[in-house]
Design an enzyme around this catalytic site. Structure first.
Site, PDB file in Angstrom:
ATOM      1  N   ASP A  71       0.811  -1.214   0.000  1.00 50.54           N
ATOM      2  CA  ASP A  71       0.000   0.000   0.000  1.00 50.54           C
ATOM      3  C   ASP A  71       0.844   1.263   0.000  1.00 50.54           C
ATOM      4  O   ASP A  71       2.061   1.213   0.211  1.00 50.54           O
ATOM      5  CB  ASP A  71      -0.960   0.000   1.205  1.00 50.54           C
ATOM      6  CG  ASP A  71      -0.310  -0.530   2.486  1.00 50.54           C
ATOM      7  OD1 ASP A  71       0.936  -0.529   2.558  1.00 50.54           O
ATOM      8  OD2 ASP A  71      -1.039  -0.949   3.393  1.00 50.54           O
ATOM      9  N   ASN A 140      -7.445  -2.958  14.352  1.00 48.20           N
ATOM     10  CA  ASN A 140      -8.839  -3.218  13.972  1.00 48.20           C
ATOM     11  C   ASN A 140      -8.972  -4.403  13.002  1.00 48.20           C
ATOM     12  O   ASN A 140     -10.021  -4.606  12.411  1.00 48.20           O
ATOM     13  CB  ASN A 140      -9.468  -1.959  13.356  1.00 48.20           C
ATOM     14  CG  ASN A 140      -8.788  -1.545  12.051  1.00 48.20           C
ATOM     15  OD1 ASN A 140      -7.855  -2.205  11.591  1.00 48.20           O
ATOM     16  ND2 ASN A 140      -9.238  -0.453  11.456  1.00 48.20           N
ATOM     17  N   HIS A 142      -7.231  -4.837  10.195  1.00 43.32           N
ATOM     18  CA  HIS A 142      -6.957  -4.594   8.768  1.00 43.32           C
ATOM     19  C   HIS A 142      -5.686  -5.309   8.318  1.00 43.32           C
ATOM     20  O   HIS A 142      -4.770  -5.536   9.111  1.00 43.32           O
ATOM     21  CB  HIS A 142      -6.938  -3.094   8.428  1.00 43.32           C
ATOM     22  CG  HIS A 142      -5.761  -2.308   8.903  1.00 43.32           C
ATOM     23  ND1 HIS A 142      -5.857  -1.025   9.373  1.00 43.32           N
ATOM     24  CD2 HIS A 142      -4.428  -2.600   8.959  1.00 43.32           C
ATOM     25  CE1 HIS A 142      -4.661  -0.564   9.686  1.00 43.32           C
ATOM     26  NE2 HIS A 142      -3.771  -1.510   9.452  1.00 43.32           N
ATOM     27  N   GLU A 147      -9.657  -2.034   5.393  1.00 43.09           N
ATOM     28  CA  GLU A 147     -10.271  -1.724   6.680  1.00 43.09           C
ATOM     29  C   GLU A 147     -11.522  -2.588   6.870  1.00 43.09           C
ATOM     30  O   GLU A 147     -12.022  -3.191   5.903  1.00 43.09           O
ATOM     31  CB  GLU A 147     -10.668  -0.238   6.698  1.00 43.09           C
ATOM     32  CG  GLU A 147      -9.497   0.733   6.539  1.00 43.09           C
ATOM     33  CD  GLU A 147      -8.705   0.931   7.831  1.00 43.09           C
ATOM     34  OE1 GLU A 147      -8.579  -0.014   8.633  1.00 43.09           O
ATOM     35  OE2 GLU A 147      -8.192   2.050   8.031  1.00 43.09           O
TER      36      GLU A 147
HETATM   37  C1  F6R Z   1       1.477  -1.377   6.107  1.00 39.31           C
HETATM   38  C2  F6R Z   1       0.250  -2.169   6.241  1.00 39.31           C
HETATM   39  C3  F6R Z   1      -0.519  -2.199   7.509  1.00 39.31           C
HETATM   40  C4  F6R Z   1       0.358  -2.500   8.738  1.00 39.31           C
HETATM   41  C5  F6R Z   1      -0.490  -2.471   9.997  1.00 39.31           C
HETATM   42  C6  F6R Z   1       0.345  -2.655  11.249  1.00 39.31           C
HETATM   43  O1  F6R Z   1       2.042  -1.540   4.830  1.00 39.31           O
HETATM   44  O2  F6R Z   1      -0.135  -2.742   5.291  1.00 39.31           O
HETATM   45  O3  F6R Z   1      -1.528  -3.178   7.406  1.00 39.31           O
HETATM   46  O4  F6R Z   1       0.958  -3.743   8.597  1.00 39.31           O
HETATM   47  O5  F6R Z   1      -1.165  -1.234  10.087  1.00 39.31           O
HETATM   48  O6  F6R Z   1       1.185  -1.550  11.415  1.00 39.31           O
HETATM   49  P1  F6R Z   1       2.262  -1.478  12.613  1.00 39.31           P
HETATM   50  O7  F6R Z   1       3.244  -2.557  12.358  1.00 39.31           O
HETATM   51  O8  F6R Z   1       2.857  -0.107  12.484  1.00 39.31           O
HETATM   52  O9  F6R Z   1       1.490  -1.683  13.857  1.00 39.31           O
END
Ligand code: F6R
Length: 247
Positions: A71, A140, A142, A147
């Protein structure tokens, strides 16, 4: 037709980042030109540090690897300090022998983000399948920026970030700096097309999301639960992230 569901392999260990780097290293030993799906975020920083150490010690090489990130924020050009492009350059490209020309992310500054999402999906289809997709998980549930509410058949597209995700990610931005409202993300079906998936979660903040993922039925309110439809998922968890698993 009823879903065919599988139980992910679960490994609980103190240093899941090291285990993730070792899985990637083993794959690249076998297939140096493997296609990797990569993630950003705090959970991934120690994984990329381990990979960088492996490259520095000539134990592994990313020189022939092609990568596709999950992303990118809409509105942030690659040079922006909070862009995922910048994150990957800082944490992986500049620290390893990876060829930057083989690193792909959606272009957050593309004038037409919907067209950019379609271009990115087509490029993955052309150069894929992804051999190993690395995932983190949001508090959450995701995965990527899919989301809650994201459909299981979604492909790369523009999505609106929830208030919670924007709040969670505000820690990576300067105080007062606005967190983007939209992102381009691989869809859930795009992620599930990978040959294998390694999801990493650390800390008690992820415990509820991991427990929901394992509840048994894929549900849009916990996008990570769609991983139950994939046959080769490995969850690498530290004890805190695993603490609410019921069995
Ligand atoms: C980032 C992504 C997100 C993160 C998730 C956890 O490329 O795709 O799904 O993996 O938000 O983020 P952290 O590791 O910062 O808690």
């Amino acid at each position: 037709m009823a879903d065919i569901l599988t139980t992910p392999r679960i490994t609980i260990l103190d240093d899941p980042a090291r285990a993730a780097a070792e899985e990637i290293s083993a794959l690249l030993d076998e297939t140096p030109s493997a296609v990797l799906g990569l993630a950003t975020g705090g959970t991934m920083i120690p994984v990329y540090r381990r990979i960088a150490e492996g490259c520095a010690a000539s134990r592994m090489s990313l020189a022939r690897t092609t990568t596709f990130n999950l992303d990118e924020y809409v509105g942030l050009p690659p040079r922006h300090r909070q862009s995922y492009h910048h994150f990957m350059t800082e944490h992986l490209v500049n620290q390893s022998d990876m060829n930057p020309a083989r690193m792909h992310l959606p272009d957050g500054a593309a004038p037409d983000p919907d067209a950019e999402a379609a271009r990115y999906e087509a490029m993955i289809a052309r150069q894929g399948p992804i051999d190993l997709q690395l995932l983190g998980i949001g508090a959450n549930g995701h995965i990527g920026f899919n989301e809650p509410g994201s459909p299981g058949d979604s492909r790369t597209r523009v999505v609106e970030l929830t208030a919670r995700t924007r709040r969670d990610n505000a820690r990576y931005f300067a105080p007062g700096e606005p967190v983007p409202t939209h992102a381009i993300t691989m869809g859930i079906a795009t992620i599930l097309a990978a040959r294998r998936i390694v999801l990493l979660a650390t800390g008690s903040g992820k415990a509820q999301a991991i427990a929901s993922l394992l509840e048994g039925v894929p549900r849009s309110d916990c996008p990570a639960s769609f991983l139950l439809r994939h046959r080769q998922v490995h969850l690498l968890l530290d004890p805190a992230a695993a603490s609410l698993i019921r069995r």
